[in-house]
Design a protein around this motif. Structure first.
Motif, mmCIF file in Angstrom:
data_model
loop_
_atom_site.group_PDB
_atom_site.id
_atom_site.type_symbol
_atom_site.label_atom_id
_atom_site.label_comp_id
_atom_site.label_asym_id
_atom_site.label_seq_id
_atom_site.Cartn_x
_atom_site.Cartn_y
_atom_site.Cartn_z
ATOM 1 N N ARG A 399 0.857 -1.200 0.000
ATOM 2 C CA ARG A 399 0.000 0.000 0.000
ATOM 3 C C ARG A 399 0.882 1.235 0.000
ATOM 4 O O ARG A 399 1.901 1.293 0.688
ATOM 5 N N LEU A 400 0.489 2.232 -0.781
ATOM 6 C CA LEU A 400 1.227 3.488 -0.874
ATOM 7 C C LEU A 400 0.227 4.632 -0.750
ATOM 8 O O LEU A 400 -0.765 4.688 -1.487
ATOM 9 N N VAL A 401 0.488 5.558 0.199
ATOM 10 C CA VAL A 401 -0.408 6.687 0.455
ATOM 11 C C VAL A 401 0.334 7.978 0.139
ATOM 12 O O VAL A 401 1.451 8.204 0.635
ATOM 13 N N ARG A 402 -0.282 8.822 -0.694
ATOM 14 C CA ARG A 402 0.288 10.127 -1.055
ATOM 15 C C ARG A 402 -0.505 11.222 -0.346
ATOM 16 O O ARG A 402 -1.715 11.349 -0.513
ATOM 17 N N THR A 403 0.204 12.032 0.460
ATOM 18 C CA THR A 403 -0.397 13.182 1.124
ATOM 19 C C THR A 403 0.485 14.382 0.834
ATOM 20 O O THR A 403 1.553 14.545 1.450
ATOM 21 N N GLY A 404 0.093 15.204 -0.115
ATOM 22 C CA GLY A 404 0.982 16.276 -0.562
ATOM 23 C C GLY A 404 2.209 15.662 -1.212
ATOM 24 O O GLY A 404 2.107 14.870 -2.149
ATOM 25 N N PHE A 405 3.384 16.033 -0.698
ATOM 26 C CA PHE A 405 4.629 15.452 -1.196
ATOM 27 C C PHE A 405 5.088 14.282 -0.320
ATOM 28 O O PHE A 405 6.147 13.700 -0.571
ATOM 29 N N LYS A 406 4.325 13.952 0.701
ATOM 30 C CA LYS A 406 4.713 12.868 1.612
ATOM 31 C C LYS A 406 4.134 11.544 1.131
ATOM 32 O O LYS A 406 2.981 11.469 0.702
ATOM 33 N N PHE A 407 4.969 10.495 1.216
ATOM 34 C CA PHE A 407 4.541 9.150 0.850
ATOM 35 C C PHE A 407 4.761 8.209 2.039
ATOM 36 O O PHE A 407 5.844 8.188 2.640
ATOM 37 N N ASP A 408 3.715 7.444 2.380
ATOM 38 C CA ASP A 408 3.792 6.417 3.417
ATOM 39 C C ASP A 408 3.576 5.060 2.756
ATOM 40 O O ASP A 408 2.588 4.866 2.032
ATOM 41 N N ALA A 409 4.496 4.121 3.014
ATOM 42 C CA ALA A 409 4.412 2.773 2.425
ATOM 43 C C ALA A 409 4.093 1.759 3.514
ATOM 44 O O ALA A 409 4.610 1.853 4.633
ATOM 45 N N TYR A 410 3.253 0.790 3.160
ATOM 46 C CA TYR A 410 2.800 -0.197 4.132
ATOM 47 C C TYR A 410 2.836 -1.599 3.536
ATOM 48 O O TYR A 410 2.828 -1.775 2.319
ATOM 49 N N ARG A 411 2.835 -2.596 4.432
ATOM 50 C CA ARG A 411 2.699 -3.995 4.045
ATOM 51 C C ARG A 411 1.642 -4.645 4.938
ATOM 52 O O ARG A 411 1.339 -4.149 6.033
ATOM 53 N N SER A 412 1.093 -5.770 4.472
ATOM 54 C CA SER A 412 0.062 -6.472 5.236
ATOM 55 C C SER A 412 -0.022 -7.910 4.769
ATOM 56 O O SER A 412 0.311 -8.222 3.621
ATOM 57 N N THR A 413 -0.465 -8.784 5.655
ATOM 58 C CA THR A 413 -0.697 -10.173 5.272
ATOM 59 C C THR A 413 -2.150 -10.437 4.922
ATOM 60 O O THR A 413 -2.456 -11.450 4.302
ATOM 61 N N ASP A 414 -3.054 -9.511 5.313
ATOM 62 C CA ASP A 414 -4.478 -9.744 5.080
ATOM 63 C C ASP A 414 -5.210 -8.568 4.456
ATOM 64 O O ASP A 414 -6.425 -8.638 4.220
ATOM 65 N N GLY A 415 -4.520 -7.437 4.197
ATOM 66 C CA GLY A 415 -5.179 -6.279 3.634
ATOM 67 C C GLY A 415 -6.003 -5.499 4.630
ATOM 68 O O GLY A 415 -6.713 -4.559 4.259
ATOM 69 N N LYS A 416 -5.891 -5.845 5.932
ATOM 70 C CA LYS A 416 -6.655 -5.148 6.975
ATOM 71 C C LYS A 416 -5.719 -4.477 7.989
ATOM 72 O O LYS A 416 -5.870 -3.311 8.302
ATOM 73 N N THR A 417 -4.793 -5.242 8.506
ATOM 74 C CA THR A 417 -3.835 -4.717 9.472
ATOM 75 C C THR A 417 -2.549 -4.368 8.738
ATOM 76 O O THR A 417 -1.918 -5.241 8.125
ATOM 77 N N TRP A 418 -2.165 -3.096 8.796
ATOM 78 C CA TRP A 418 -1.050 -2.601 7.999
ATOM 79 C C TRP A 418 0.144 -2.251 8.875
ATOM 80 O O TRP A 418 -0.009 -1.717 9.971
ATOM 81 N N THR A 419 1.345 -2.554 8.376
ATOM 82 C CA THR A 419 2.601 -2.252 9.061
ATOM 83 C C THR A 419 3.389 -1.258 8.213
ATOM 84 O O THR A 419 3.586 -1.476 7.015
ATOM 85 N N LEU A 420 3.830 -0.176 8.833
ATOM 86 C CA LEU A 420 4.543 0.875 8.115
ATOM 87 C C LEU A 420 5.922 0.386 7.670
ATOM 88 O O LEU A 420 6.698 -0.141 8.463
ATOM 89 N N LEU A 421 6.217 0.567 6.385
ATOM 90 C CA LEU A 421 7.557 0.302 5.856
ATOM 91 C C LEU A 421 8.446 1.532 5.961
ATOM 92 O O LEU A 421 9.666 1.416 6.115
ATOM 93 N N GLY A 422 7.855 2.710 5.868
ATOM 94 C CA GLY A 422 8.620 3.944 5.949
ATOM 95 C C GLY A 422 7.862 5.103 5.348
ATOM 96 O O GLY A 422 6.823 4.943 4.690
ATOM 97 N N SER A 423 8.386 6.299 5.585
ATOM 98 C CA SER A 423 7.792 7.529 5.055
ATOM 99 C C SER A 423 8.910 8.411 4.509
ATOM 100 O O SER A 423 10.038 8.371 5.011
ATOM 101 N N ASP A 424 8.580 9.204 3.490
ATOM 102 C CA ASP A 424 9.568 10.136 2.943
ATOM 103 C C ASP A 424 8.839 11.187 2.116
ATOM 104 O O ASP A 424 7.666 11.033 1.752
#
Length: 715
Positions: A399-424
């Motif tokens: 999963r990748l979320v764009r908020t302005g110029f900020k990007f948050d990346a996530y991973r999940s095993t079920d598509g419900k509970t998400w774990t942050l990979l990082g932000s930049d």
């Protein structure tokens, strides 16, 4: 009695043939017979075909011109020696490839095939196995569920195959199950060359689904537990004619033994006439990979074939399924399978400023062998940076979320509970291109990714509810002493069940971040001061909530208390004979439990340091003289303490060899029981007969003298 007539022999032979062939009047190749009408000459065997041990064309006539009993016997023998007919339904055919020592066979019932086969192997430059096949052209998909295979060898094989011809050395691709157990994928790229492995997954066996998908020269192997969700093994490029043979292949991997495999849910179907990807999406190669990619969309699943050196460095090579996006938004996808063209083969979601190879981008990817990765290129032609080290294999969600110029990346095993990979922060001008990115990380080998459950949405279409959080420890107004260790904990939840992580702060300083409950952190070595502690919960949609602050005080450190130490051996006033062996022992402790070490001294000369209890030092070859020995203890805060010095006299050995105590020498007298060696005296008076030599040696090692009492009896 006259010999039987032609009609009798003709009927008898036809009955024998039909008995063996199930009354099939068609041409037999390998073990089928041709029964055309009309008068014919006697039976003659045809030349041997390359793909079968024997090929016979045996015309049976209405009327024989010349026939004898010997021909009847020959026919029966030939029918017995020929390959048994494979009773498989049309349009399937079956036969042995490569002349196995033992003939194979195949039958089908209610959609399940039972194949018996021998054969040295499907490997090296030539094969031996039994093949159930159809001949077809173009792109197609062949799959089956291998229910079982008899363990005639760890490398017996049963699965699906595509080959150029029925010759033993034909180019071929095979995906199957072994009793090892394991799932193997292998290829022979051209006729007569050595077969090579294109992937092996150990530890899994029958029942297992296997599948081969042909798309041009690319052939992708996949495996599955249910025939619905497929995991790609690898993609190979094998040049074959348009018309090929595809079907089920079984070998015993043992020349003198047959194995039996059961295969169900056999499917052989032409490629779906999918018109690429759905509008408004498009698909294209980025960066001109040597192996051209492609993408199709069927039944909610994307199949993306890709080459490319990598998505990395200052320029990328990959296949991209994309659409434009303006403003904030997110993309979510499930990578169902990814071929192992390289450990760093990648598939996942991406946001890209342009379609140029050197464009700014951010992505959340799943790799073939290195788990999840969050990558981004901050500037055009700049070097790509990444967050890695997150374990995982397909299937997995990104999963990748764009908020302005900020990007948050996530991973999940079920598509419900998400774990942050990082932000930049990656500055990109609108509109950007958002979609699915796949690279093989291999200039000469392609890969295939199966991706489903793709969601692309603008932030304007989603109203996020923020998470809730409460700091549960420490309590308000708690006090600590520097350097303090402060345990922090919090409870947190999210209304949409999309909680990402909880951060712990002292003022504006981040102490720790955690992604899984129970949410806790430890602040170590906190200096003196007053602090405002908070917990901040973040969800996967960019929502954040800060807890009520808790104020705590860390007081300055108290005055250090020095350690204590006692020299327990040797006893002051002890004497020994040169060259002496003395054991120095001490006990030590520290009020704050921060004892660091104990040093042993002779006067001002350091003899030895000991950092662990029991504290001791063996001083050997001590020459004659008088010595003042002591123990000094040190704590970790700079405190120290010294024991009183013990005076030891080491004398030159007397000529008589007898030690003589002085009139004031302290002594211990014990004639019975276990000798108490803890007495702080230089001399022991003990029984000569009841005391062992081990006890005497132990006393000597401690610097004690042993005087032995003995009874000489009555005279």
């Amino acid at each position: 009695m006259s010999p039987p007539g032609d009609w009798f022999f003709g009927q008898l032979i036809q009955r024998i043939v039909r008995k063996r062939l199930g009354n099939r009047p068609d041409t037999l190749t390998g073990s089928r017979l041709a029964l055309p009408p009309g008068n014919q000459t006697p039976i003659t065997p045809a030349p041997r075909a390359a793909s079968f041990q024997r090929v016979f064309h045996m015309p049976i006539c209405r009327r024989f011109d010349v026939i004898r009993v010997s021909w009847l016997l020959a026919l029966i023998a030939l029918c017995g020696a020929s390959r048994a007919f494979a009773a498989v339904p049309s349009p399937w055919a079956a036969g042995d490839i490569g002349t196995p020592a033992l003939a194979g066979s195949a039958s089908a019932s209610n959609g399940t095939f039972t194949v018996t086969a021998s054969g040295v192997d499907i490997w090296n430059a030539s094969d031996q196995f039994h093949f159930v096949y159809q001949q077809l052209s173009g792109d197609f998909d062949v799959s089956t569920r291998v229910e079982s295979i008899a363990n005639t060898s760890a490398w017996a094989k049963a699965g699906v195959m595509i080959r150029t011809s029925l010759a033993a050395n034909s180019a071929e691709v095979f995906a199957g199950v072994t009793p090892a157990p394991g799932v193997t994928f292998q290829q022979r790229s051209a006729a007569g060359v050595a077969t090579v492995s294109a992937g092996f997954t150990a530890g899994i066996g029958a029942p297992r689904w296997v599948r081969l998908v042909r798309a041009g020269t690319n052939i992708t192997a996949s495996m599955s537990t249910d025939g619905i969700q497929w995991t790609a093994i690898n993609t190979v490029s094998v040049s074959m004619a348009s018309s090929v043979y595809a079907g089920l292949a079984v070998t015993s991997h043992n020349a003198g033994v047959t194995t039996t495999a059961t295969l169900s849910n056999v499917a052989l179907k032409a490629a779906a006439a999918a018109g690429g990807v759905p509008s408004p999406q498009k698909a294209a190669d980025i960066g001109t990979p040597a192996i051209k990619g492609s993408a199709t969309y069927v039944g909610g699943q994307y199949t993306v074939n890709a080459g490319g050196l990598d998505i990395w460095g200052s320029s990328d090579q990959f296949h991209y399924v994309y659409q434009p996006l303006s403003g904030d938004g997110e993309i979510i996808a499930r990578v169902a399978g990814l071929g192992a063209s390289a450990a760093w083969a990648k598939a996942g979601v991406m946001v890209r400023e342009t379609l140029a190879a050197n464009s700014r981008h951010a992505d959340a990817l799943l790799t073939s062998g290195h788990g999840y990765s969050f990558q981004r290129r901050i500037d055009p032609s700049g070097l790509t940076v990444s967050n890695t080290g997150f374990s995982g294999v397909a299937p997995g969600w990104v999963r990748l979320v764009r908020t302005g110029f900020k990007f948050d990346a996530y991973r999940s095993t079920d598509g419900k509970t998400w774990t942050l990979l990082g932000s930049d922060t990656v500055p990109m001008a609108d509109p950007v291109y958002v979609g699915l990115a796949v690279t093989s990380h291999n200039a000469t080998v392609g890969t295939t990714a199966l991706i489903d459950t793709l969601t692309i949405k603008s932030a304007a279409t989603d109203t996020n509810q923020p998470p809730t959080v409460s700091l549960t420890a420490p309590t308000a107004a708690s006090t600590f002493t520097a350097p303090a260790t402060i345990a922090m904990s919090a409870t947190a939840s999210d209304p949409e069940n999309r909680l990402s992580h909880v951060d712990f702060f002292a003022g504006t300083t981040l102490i720790s971040s955690t992604t899984t409950a129970p949410f806790a952190a430890t602040w170590s070595a906190a200096p003196a001061g007053t602090y405002s502690l908070t917990a901040v919960a973040s969800d996967a949609d960019g929502g954040k909530t800060t807890s009520t602050a808790v104020t705590v005080t860390v007081q300055g450190a108290t005055t250090n208390k020095p350690p204590t130490v006692t020299l327990t051996s040797p006893v002051s006033g002890s004497s020994a004979t040169a060259p002496a062996s003395l054991t120095l022992s001490a006990t030590a402790s520290d009020p704050e439990g921060r004892l660091a070490r104990v040093d042993f001294y002779n006067g001002t000369s350091l003899l030895q340091s000991d950092t662990t209890a029991p504290y001791s030092f063996s001083w050997s070859s001590v020459p004659a003289g008088t010595y003042a020995v002591k123990a000094v203890a040190y704590d970790a805060d700079g405190g120290s303490a010294s024991s009183p010095a013990a005076t030891i006299t080491v004398s030159t050995a007397a000529s008589s060899g007898i030690w003589v105590p002085s009139l004031v020498t302290p002594w211990q007298w014990q004639l019975t029981g276990t000798i108490d060696q803890s007495m702080n005296v230089p001399m022991y008076d003990i029984d000569l007969f009841d005391t062992s030599s081990t006890v005497v040696a132990s006393l000597h090692a401690k610097g004690r003298r042993a005087v032995c009492y003995m009874s000489a009896g009555t005279w």
